[in-house]
Design a protein around this motif. Sequence first.
Motif, mmCIF file in Angstrom:
data_model
loop_
_atom_site.group_PDB
_atom_site.id
_atom_site.type_symbol
_atom_site.label_atom_id
_atom_site.label_comp_id
_atom_site.label_asym_id
_atom_site.label_seq_id
_atom_site.Cartn_x
_atom_site.Cartn_y
_atom_site.Cartn_z
ATOM 1 N N GLU A 1 0.834 -1.212 0.000
ATOM 2 C CA GLU A 1 0.000 0.000 0.000
ATOM 3 C C GLU A 1 0.864 1.255 0.000
ATOM 4 O O GLU A 1 0.557 2.235 -0.692
ATOM 5 N N ARG A 2 1.945 1.245 0.781
ATOM 6 C CA ARG A 2 2.845 2.401 0.801
ATOM 7 C C ARG A 2 3.473 2.607 -0.564
ATOM 8 O O ARG A 2 3.567 3.733 -1.065
ATOM 9 N N LYS A 3 3.920 1.524 -1.203
ATOM 10 C CA LYS A 3 4.546 1.619 -2.520
ATOM 11 C C LYS A 3 3.559 2.134 -3.552
ATOM 12 O O LYS A 3 3.898 2.991 -4.372
ATOM 13 N N VAL B 1 3.953 5.565 -5.774
ATOM 14 C CA VAL B 1 3.908 5.553 -7.241
ATOM 15 C C VAL B 1 2.831 6.518 -7.731
ATOM 16 O O VAL B 1 3.050 7.288 -8.671
ATOM 17 N N GLU B 2 1.669 6.506 -7.088
ATOM 18 C CA GLU B 2 0.583 7.392 -7.486
ATOM 19 C C GLU B 2 0.956 8.858 -7.264
ATOM 20 O O GLU B 2 0.683 9.712 -8.108
ATOM 21 N N ARG B 3 1.609 9.154 -6.141
ATOM 22 C CA ARG B 3 2.029 10.519 -5.847
ATOM 23 C C ARG B 3 3.037 11.003 -6.883
ATOM 24 O O ARG B 3 2.945 12.124 -7.391
ATOM 25 N N GLU B 4 3.993 10.150 -7.252
ATOM 26 C CA GLU B 4 4.980 10.517 -8.265
ATOM 27 C C GLU B 4 4.318 10.743 -9.625
ATOM 28 O O GLU B 4 4.678 11.665 -10.359
ATOM 29 N N VAL C 1 1.240 11.762 -10.194
ATOM 30 C CA VAL C 1 0.515 13.029 -10.144
ATOM 31 C C VAL C 1 1.487 14.199 -10.238
ATOM 32 O O VAL C 1 1.215 15.191 -10.935
ATOM 33 N N GLU C 2 2.633 14.106 -9.570
ATOM 34 C CA GLU C 2 3.634 15.175 -9.646
ATOM 35 C C GLU C 2 4.162 15.339 -11.064
ATOM 36 O O GLU C 2 4.324 16.458 -11.550
ATOM 37 N N ARG C 3 4.432 14.221 -11.763
ATOM 38 C CA ARG C 3 4.898 14.287 -13.146
ATOM 39 C C ARG C 3 3.845 14.933 -14.042
ATOM 40 O O ARG C 3 4.154 15.767 -14.877
ATOM 41 N N LEU C 4 2.591 14.542 -13.845
ATOM 42 C CA LEU C 4 1.507 15.098 -14.647
ATOM 43 C C LEU C 4 1.387 16.598 -14.419
ATOM 44 O O LEU C 4 1.206 17.367 -15.369
ATOM 45 N N LEU C 5 1.524 17.026 -13.183
ATOM 46 C CA LEU C 5 1.438 18.448 -12.864
ATOM 47 C C LEU C 5 2.614 19.202 -13.468
ATOM 48 O O LEU C 5 2.444 20.284 -14.036
ATOM 49 N N ASP C 6 3.827 18.632 -13.374
ATOM 50 C CA ASP C 6 5.001 19.292 -13.945
ATOM 51 C C ASP C 6 4.893 19.406 -15.465
ATOM 52 O O ASP C 6 5.335 20.390 -16.047
#
Length: 58
Positions: free
Chosen positions: A36-38, A42-45, A47-52
């Motif tokens: 679950e942590r992994k 992965v989901e947070r990364e 979303v960050e890539r999509l935002l960047d």
Amino acid sequence: MGEVINLNRARKARDKAEAKANAASNRAAHGRTKAERKAADVERERVERLLDQSKRED
């Protein structure tokens, strides 16, 4: 005239509420499996890539 309150009870109730909130956040942070942590990382990364990618240059 205002209501009389016991300051010791008020302080203890405030401290108890803070401890309960802290415990809830600790359960959310540490009560997950490794998978679950992994998945969350992965989901947070992603979303960050999509935002960047959608940022505009000045």
